[in-house]
Design a protein around this motif. Structure first.
Motif, PDB file in Angstrom:
ATOM      1  N   SER A   1       0.820  -1.216   0.000  1.00 33.28           N
ATOM      2  CA  SER A   1       0.000   0.000   0.000  1.00 33.28           C
ATOM      3  C   SER A   1       0.855   1.269   0.000  1.00 33.28           C
ATOM      4  CB  SER A   1      -0.955   0.036   1.197  1.00 33.28           C
ATOM      5  OG  SER A   1      -0.258   0.217   2.415  1.00 33.28           O
TER       6      SER A   1
ATOM      7  N   ASP B   1       0.516   5.153   2.091  1.00 30.86           N
ATOM      8  CA  ASP B   1       1.488   5.689   3.044  1.00 30.86           C
ATOM      9  C   ASP B   1       2.055   7.015   2.563  1.00 30.86           C
ATOM     10  OD1 ASP B   1       2.741   2.360   3.698  1.00 30.86           O
ATOM     11  OD2 ASP B   1       1.294   3.574   4.823  1.00 30.86           O
TER      12      ASP B   1
ATOM     13  N   GLU C   1      -0.369   9.887   3.126  1.00 30.54           N
ATOM     14  CA  GLU C   1      -0.466  10.306   4.522  1.00 30.54           C
ATOM     15  C   GLU C   1       0.718  11.174   4.911  1.00 30.54           C
ATOM     16  OE1 GLU C   1      -1.495   7.127   7.109  1.00 30.54           O
ATOM     17  OE2 GLU C   1      -0.357   7.999   8.785  1.00 30.54           O
ATOM     18  N   THR C   2       1.927  10.675   4.608  1.00 33.57           N
ATOM     19  CA  THR C   2       3.116  11.425   4.982  1.00 33.57           C
ATOM     20  C   THR C   2       3.166  12.770   4.247  1.00 33.57           C
ATOM     21  OG1 THR C   2       4.159   9.262   5.053  1.00 33.57           O
ATOM     22  CG2 THR C   2       5.574  11.170   5.385  1.00 33.57           C
TER      23      THR C   2
ATOM     24  N   TRP D   1       0.412   0.294   9.952  1.00 31.32           N
ATOM     25  CA  TRP D   1       0.690   0.337   8.519  1.00 31.32           C
ATOM     26  C   TRP D   1       1.953   1.155   8.304  1.00 31.32           C
ATOM     27  CZ3 TRP D   1      -2.969   3.013  11.108  1.00 31.32           C
ATOM     28  CH2 TRP D   1      -3.025   4.406  10.940  1.00 31.32           C
ATOM     29  N   GLY D   2       2.325   1.351   7.061  1.00 29.57           N
ATOM     30  CA  GLY D   2       3.642   1.859   6.723  1.00 29.57           C
ATOM     31  C   GLY D   2       4.007   3.212   7.280  1.00 29.57           C
ATOM     32  N   ALA D   3       3.081   4.190   7.146  1.00 31.04           N
ATOM     33  CA  ALA D   3       3.433   5.567   7.488  1.00 31.04           C
ATOM     34  C   ALA D   3       3.846   5.774   8.947  1.00 31.04           C
ATOM     35  CB  ALA D   3       2.300   6.490   7.086  1.00 31.04           C
ATOM     36  N   PRO D   4       3.040   5.284   9.902  1.00 35.75           N
ATOM     37  CA  PRO D   4       3.454   5.476  11.303  1.00 35.75           C
ATOM     38  C   PRO D   4       4.768   4.792  11.620  1.00 35.75           C
ATOM     39  CG  PRO D   4       1.168   4.810  11.192  1.00 35.75           C
ATOM     40  CD  PRO D   4       1.723   4.648   9.819  1.00 35.75           C
TER      41      PRO D   4
ATOM     42  N   LYS E   1      -4.180  -7.270   4.484  1.00 38.16           N
ATOM     43  CA  LYS E   1      -4.833  -6.077   3.971  1.00 38.16           C
ATOM     44  C   LYS E   1      -5.904  -5.631   4.955  1.00 38.16           C
ATOM     45  CE  LYS E   1      -3.004  -5.669  -0.167  1.00 38.16           C
ATOM     46  NZ  LYS E   1      -3.371  -5.005  -1.341  1.00 38.16           N
TER      47      LYS E   1
ATOM     48  N   THR F   1     -10.745   2.258   2.674  1.00 35.72           N
ATOM     49  CA  THR F   1     -11.275   3.496   3.203  1.00 35.72           C
ATOM     50  C   THR F   1     -12.687   3.677   2.668  1.00 35.72           C
ATOM     51  OG1 THR F   1     -10.379   4.721   1.353  1.00 35.72           O
ATOM     52  CG2 THR F   1      -9.010   4.577   3.314  1.00 35.72           C
TER      53      THR F   1
ATOM     54  N   ARG G   1      -8.048   2.912  -1.391  1.00 35.75           N
ATOM     55  CA  ARG G   1      -7.128   1.797  -1.283  1.00 35.75           C
ATOM     56  C   ARG G   1      -7.230   1.232   0.116  1.00 35.75           C
ATOM     57  NH1 ARG G   1      -4.448   6.491  -2.107  1.00 35.75           N
ATOM     58  NH2 ARG G   1      -4.510   7.127  -4.282  1.00 35.75           N
ATOM     59  N   SER G   2      -6.794  -0.017   0.226  1.00 37.87           N
ATOM     60  CA  SER G   2      -6.752  -0.582   1.568  1.00 37.87           C
ATOM     61  C   SER G   2      -5.315  -0.534   2.036  1.00 37.87           C
ATOM     62  CB  SER G   2      -7.271  -2.009   1.558  1.00 37.87           C
ATOM     63  OG  SER G   2      -6.691  -2.716   0.505  1.00 37.87           O
ATOM     64  N   LYS G   3      -5.191  -0.303   3.333  1.00 42.66           N
ATOM     65  CA  LYS G   3      -3.834  -0.289   3.867  1.00 42.66           C
ATOM     66  C   LYS G   3      -3.381  -1.710   4.027  1.00 42.66           C
ATOM     67  CE  LYS G   3      -5.597   2.186   7.553  1.00 42.66           C
ATOM     68  NZ  LYS G   3      -5.585   3.236   8.601  1.00 42.66           N
ATOM     69  N   THR G   4      -2.055  -1.932   3.943  1.00 46.52           N
ATOM     70  CA  THR G   4      -1.532  -3.209   4.424  1.00 46.52           C
ATOM     71  C   THR G   4      -1.063  -2.970   5.844  1.00 46.52           C
ATOM     72  OG1 THR G   4       0.560  -2.617   3.449  1.00 46.52           O
ATOM     73  CG2 THR G   4      -0.794  -4.162   2.236  1.00 46.52           C
TER      74      THR G   4
ATOM     75  N   TYR H   1       1.001  -4.339   9.105  1.00 41.72           N
ATOM     76  CA  TYR H   1       2.052  -5.263   9.502  1.00 41.72           C
ATOM     77  C   TYR H   1       1.893  -5.573  10.979  1.00 41.72           C
ATOM     78  CZ  TYR H   1       3.867  -3.144   5.280  1.00 41.72           C
ATOM     79  OH  TYR H   1       4.007  -2.664   4.018  1.00 41.72           O
TER      80      TYR H   1
END
Lengths: 866, 107
Positions: free
Chosen positions: A28, A32, A35-36, B23-26, B61, B65, B71-74, B76
């Motif tokens: 995804s 990401d 968002e960032t 998910w990825g961003a945080p 997944k 939203t 899109r759906s977040k992946t 982890y």
């Protein structure tokens, strides 16, 4: 999370990110990033956010690529490992494949080197595109002649009166020049006399001395490095004096040895100014010098040629009167080696025709080995259908299978390339001595050649492997496991065609080499009309060595029991003869001809056992022979003058004052059987005798030889001892044809080898395919030989078709080649029958070896399978 | 279970700090906070891939939203093996720290 915000993430960067599809699914990314992006926009503003977005998008893409490459590399290595394992498993096939392919590649590499070498002649001269030679073309009513030299008087005119000429220089050559330094005295060949400007036109490297002033004074000379070594071992020769033809010259420089790839080679260059008082320096009709010019930049060649056309008229008033047309033209120096079709070139030139033939042969051989390779690979793959089927059932995807099979075939072709290069390196010394060239593998080590070769190899591997791999990987596992033959119908036909094609080419090559070999044998051993056995010839500079003492010399040599005769002459059969003007008495203007001549003594005709067709040979008793200048002509000369019965010629006269013809000899080949016998006239002129022939009795050769050496020293103390045997000198005339014969022979061998490979592989394939069928036939009572015959039937059919095609084509081509010789054999039946039989035997042996195994196998074993 | 490389350790720690799943961003933000160095998403994803392959992290997944075409977040999640590996790595650091002379360990 972005909704309600007018600022969106950069579009193009997004499309980049979208391209990482696999990545995208798993991670995804766009989410990401978005968002960032908005976070940064809040903190630091839109511009910074966009910058960040772009930078990160690109770096992330790069990371993605890194991952993919790594994965690809790992995959590649896995395929490689499997490929090697498979190759080792099917050793026999693999070895045949690799060997066949590397033979073809090795050939190609050597041919490539040779072609590059031939094309590289004279390509190293600075400003080479402006460097020209000026030959002369003469057109008479009956024929056209062109020769590479020109008058010495041309150069001063060009230099002074034409601004288009930047530099102009001459080179004229002499052989058998006596060179003396202290106690070392030798004959030197390739001694040139040249203008200083030659160094500005041709690029000649100077090791010592000043390039700009080396030959600006008379009586100066430059030596090549190896020549200098001969006389001045260890000392620096510059400044010293060396004696050339009894004149002292000052050495002003040392030049590099002439490289192999130039049309003009020399050992010594003497300043031409030393000859400035010679009559031929200003005499227009004498063409002694190779004339070179360097045009100023921007000069158009055609225009310049027209401008110097008028100079050609100066050439010879006599020629003009006779209605001959003389033209000067500009010949680019770098084209001389391959394209010069002039007579009397200093060095036998290369020929574009033969280069073309070599190239085509090379391509042919490569095609054969490639087609073998493809054939064999597809055969191999079809034999592994069971293995592939199982792998498919176990879950291998089609692309993987395809990639892996292709990888295998590329590995094989790369392996073949490595072997080919190593073999080529080992073989090159032999090739060099065979063909008289100096090839080096090093010449191929540059970017374009290496990449070209590697690309070609990889493409061969791809091409060979992809079609069968494609088919193998696409079939259903069930079909594969049941071992259904993949290649039926059309494909068998293609394969048969390929094998037939190979047969055709191999048969043609064998016929060619046998024919050439026979023609050479014919030329060497047929009777040339004079006796060349057991003759030892001494060579002298053409100065008056024999004046007034010819008889004494002969007596002295005659003292040894093994020496049965002696004669002196201006030249001998087998050496080039010069021409001179001769005309029937009273018809100087109308019927003047350029005819080859020989100055001989009284014993010459008898020594060489040349028969008379009419009249008598020269004799000591007839004083008129010497003092009235009697002439003897050959039959061709008689016919040329309209005397078809040789008796008619006796008593007729030539020249004014008239000199009588006292004899007509039968035609004898003084030039090699490639050409028909030209007209020849002979007379007595002792001052011109340069060769002394001794007839030997071979019983006591070594003692005779030492005797001769001692006598020579006694009688000619200042002249180096130089001798050779007439028969071997005569054979040298056929050097070129010998070369062709050897090359043809090698090509035939290679052709046969490769065809063997091809047949071997196919036989193995067939045998394996039909194991069951053979087993059944055996149980039904067939004999081993019967089965052998059955399996060979296909090959025999191919052979017969091949023969039917090859024979007429070879006949046509070889006939044409033979016609180019004045004296030739007929093609005859022998080459054709030999060629086909040879191929037949080879094919049978190869096929039998393969099939014998299956034919004699126990039927129980072969039928056990299903 | 094996010892983690430094980068892997930081990522797994970030996941734990974020509550075990994210998910990825945080993750990226936490990693930057922890290590005080910027990290590119590409490197992050590559490392996560290798962690997934080793079995320390799983991905799934999430829900799409509520926007159309969203899109759906992946997401982890750290696994038990991952936690174990993290513990072992921490233990290693502890070991090293105890054995170093106090002058260095004070740094």
């Amino acid at each position: 999370m972005g909704s309600g915000n007018e600022i969106k993430t950069p579009h193009f960067a997004n499309s980049l990110l979208k391209r990482m599809s696999v990545y995208n699914d798993r991670h995804s990314i766009l989410y990401d990033f978005e968002e960032t992006f908005y976070e940064i926009m809040e903190d630091e503003g839109a511009f910074k956010a966009k910058c960040w977005y772009w930078i990160n998008a690109i770096t992330t893409y790069l990371e993605f690529l890194k991952l993919k490459c790594l994965r690809g590399l790992i995959m590649f290595f896995t395929y490689l490992k499997t490929a090697l394992r498979n190759i080792r498993r099917h050793k026999k096939y693999s070895i045949i494949n690799i060997t066949g392919l590397s033979i073809g590649m090795c050939c190609c590499i050597i041919i490539l080197l040779y072609v590059k070498f031939e094309l590289s002649y004279d390509n190293y001269h600075k400003d080479g595109s402006r460097v020209y030679r000026i030959p002369i073309k003469k057109e008479t009513k009956s024929r056209k002649v062109a020769w590479p030299t020109n008058t010495a008087a041309l150069i001063p005119v060009l230099r002074d009166k034409f601004t288009q000429v930047e530099f102009a220089g001459r080179l004229t050559f002499d052989n058998f020049v006596t060179v003396k330094y202290k106690d070392k005295i030798y004959y030197e060949n390739n001694v040139a006399w040249g203008d200083q400007d030659i160094f500005n036109i041709l690029t000649i490297g100077f090791l010592h001395g000043d390039r700009l002033t080396a030959l600006t004074n008379p009586n100066t000379v430059v030596l090549t490095k190896s020549t200098a070594e001969k006389y001045f071992r260890g000392e620096n020769p510059v400044g010293k004096s060396i004696n050339i033809n009894n004149r002292d010259m000052k050495i002003t420089g040392i030049i590099v040895d002439s490289p192999q790839n130039t049309h003009i080679k020399f050992n010594i260059i003497v300043s031409l100014l030393s000859q400035k008082d010679q009559w031929w320096m200003t005499h227009w009709p004498t063409a002694m010098c190779y004339t070179y010019i360097k045009l100023a930049p921007g000069v158009e060649v055609d225009k310049f040629e027209k401008q110097i056309a008028d100079l050609a008229d100066n050439y010879s008033i006599e020629s003009k009167r006779r209605g001959e047309k003389i033209t000067f033209s500009l010949q680019p120096v770098k084209d001389i080696h391959l394209y010069s079709h002039l007579d009397f070139e200093k060095e036998s030139p290369g020929s574009v025709l033969y280069l073309f033939i070599f190239c085509t042969s090379g391509i042919l051989i490569l095609l054969i080995s490639c087609s073998n390779y493809i054939n064999l690979t597809s055969a191999r793959f079809s034999n592994r259908s069971k293995e592939v089927g199982i792998r498919k059932v176990a879950g291998a995807c089609r692309a993987q299978l395809f990639a892996q099979l292709v990888c295998e075939s590329v590995t094989i072709s790369l392996a073949a390339l490595i072997i080919a290069v190593i073999t080529a390196k080992l073989l090159i010394p032999y090739v060099n001595s065979l063909v008289g060239a100096k090839l080096e593998i090093r010449n191929l080590i540059n970017f374009s050649d290496i990449s070209g070769i590697i690309v070609f190899t990889v493409i061969t591997g791809l091409a060979a492997g992809s079609y069968p791999a494609f088919i193998t990987s696409s079939l259903k596992p069930a079909a594969l496991i049941r071992n259904i033959s993949l290649f039926s119908g059309n494909r068998i036909f293609i394969r048969k065609m390929l094998v037939t094609g190979q047969f055709v080419i191999s048969i043609f090559l064998i016929i060619g080499s046998i024919t050439v070999y026979r023609q050479i044998g014919y030329m060497k051993y047929s009777d040339p009309g004079f006796d060349k056995q057991q003759k030892l010839v001494l060579q002298f500079p053409a100065e008056s060595v024999f004046t007034n003492r010819l008889e004494t010399v002969k007596e002295e040599f005659g003292k040894h029991p093994s020496i049965t005769g002696a004669a002196a002459s201006s030249s001998i059969p087998g050496r080039r003869l010069s021409t001179s003007r001769i005309f029937p008495s009273g018809e100087r203007a109308a019927k003047s001809m350029s005819i080859k001549f020989l100055r001989i003594d009284h014993d010459f005709l008898q020594l060489y056992k040349i028969k008379m067709a009419a009249g008598r040979p020269f004799s000591k008793e007839m004083k008129s022979d010497r003092f009235l200048g009697s002439i003897i002509i050959n039959e061709s000369m008689a016919r040329l003058n309209g005397w078809y019965n040789p008796e008619e010629a006796i008593g007729k006269t030539f020249y004014d004052p008239p000199r009588p013809v006292v004899g007509v000899t039968e035609d004898f080949n003084f030039q090699g059987l490639q050409r028909s016998i030209e007209p020849l006239y002979m007379n007595i002129w002792p001052e011109k005798f340069a060769y002394f022939t001794l007839a030997l009795d071979i019983k006591n050769l070594s003692s005779a030889l030492s005797f001769i050496k001692v006598k020579h020293l006694e009688l000619f103390p200042d002249i180096p001892f130089n001798y050779f045997f007439l028969d071997s000198a005569f054979e040298d005339l056929y050097q070129f044809e010998e070369k062709v014969s050897r090359v043809f022979g090698i090509f035939s061998l290679i052709g046969i080898l490769i065809s063997c490979m091809g047949i071997l592989g196919l036989a193995a394939y067939t045998a394996e395919r039909r194991t069951k069928e053979i087993g059944i036939r055996k149980t039904l009572g067939a004999s081993v030989s019967g089965i052998l015959l059955l399996l060979s039937k296909d090959f025999i059919k191919c052979l017969v078709t091949g023969t039917l095609i090859a024979w007429p084509v070879s006949y046509f081509i070889m006939n044409k080649w033979l016609q180019s010789f004045a004296y030739h054999t007929n093609p005859g039946w022998i080459p054709f029958i030999t060629a086909s039989t040879l191929i037949l035997i080879t094919a049978i042996i190869t096929v039998s070896l393969q099939i014998l195994k299956s034919a004699s196998a126990n039927p129980v074993d072969s039928l056990k399978y299903e | 279970m094996g010892i983690l490389t430094l980068k892997e350790e930081i990522i797994l720690s970030s996941l734990v700090i974020l509550g075990g799943s994210s998910w990825g961003a945080p993750v990226r933000k936490t990693v930057i906070q922890l290590s005080k160095k910027k990290i590119v998403y590409g490197t992050l994803y590559n490392l996560l891939e290798s962690l997934i392959r080793k079995g320390y992290v799983t991905s799934r997944k999430g829900d799409p939203t509520p926007v159309q075409g969203g899109r759906s977040k992946t997401i982890y999640t750290i696994t038990d093996e991952g936690k174990l590996a993290l513990q072992e790595t921490m233990a290693l650091h502890e070991n090293i720290r105890n054995r170093l002379p106090s002058a260095v360990s004070g740094l």
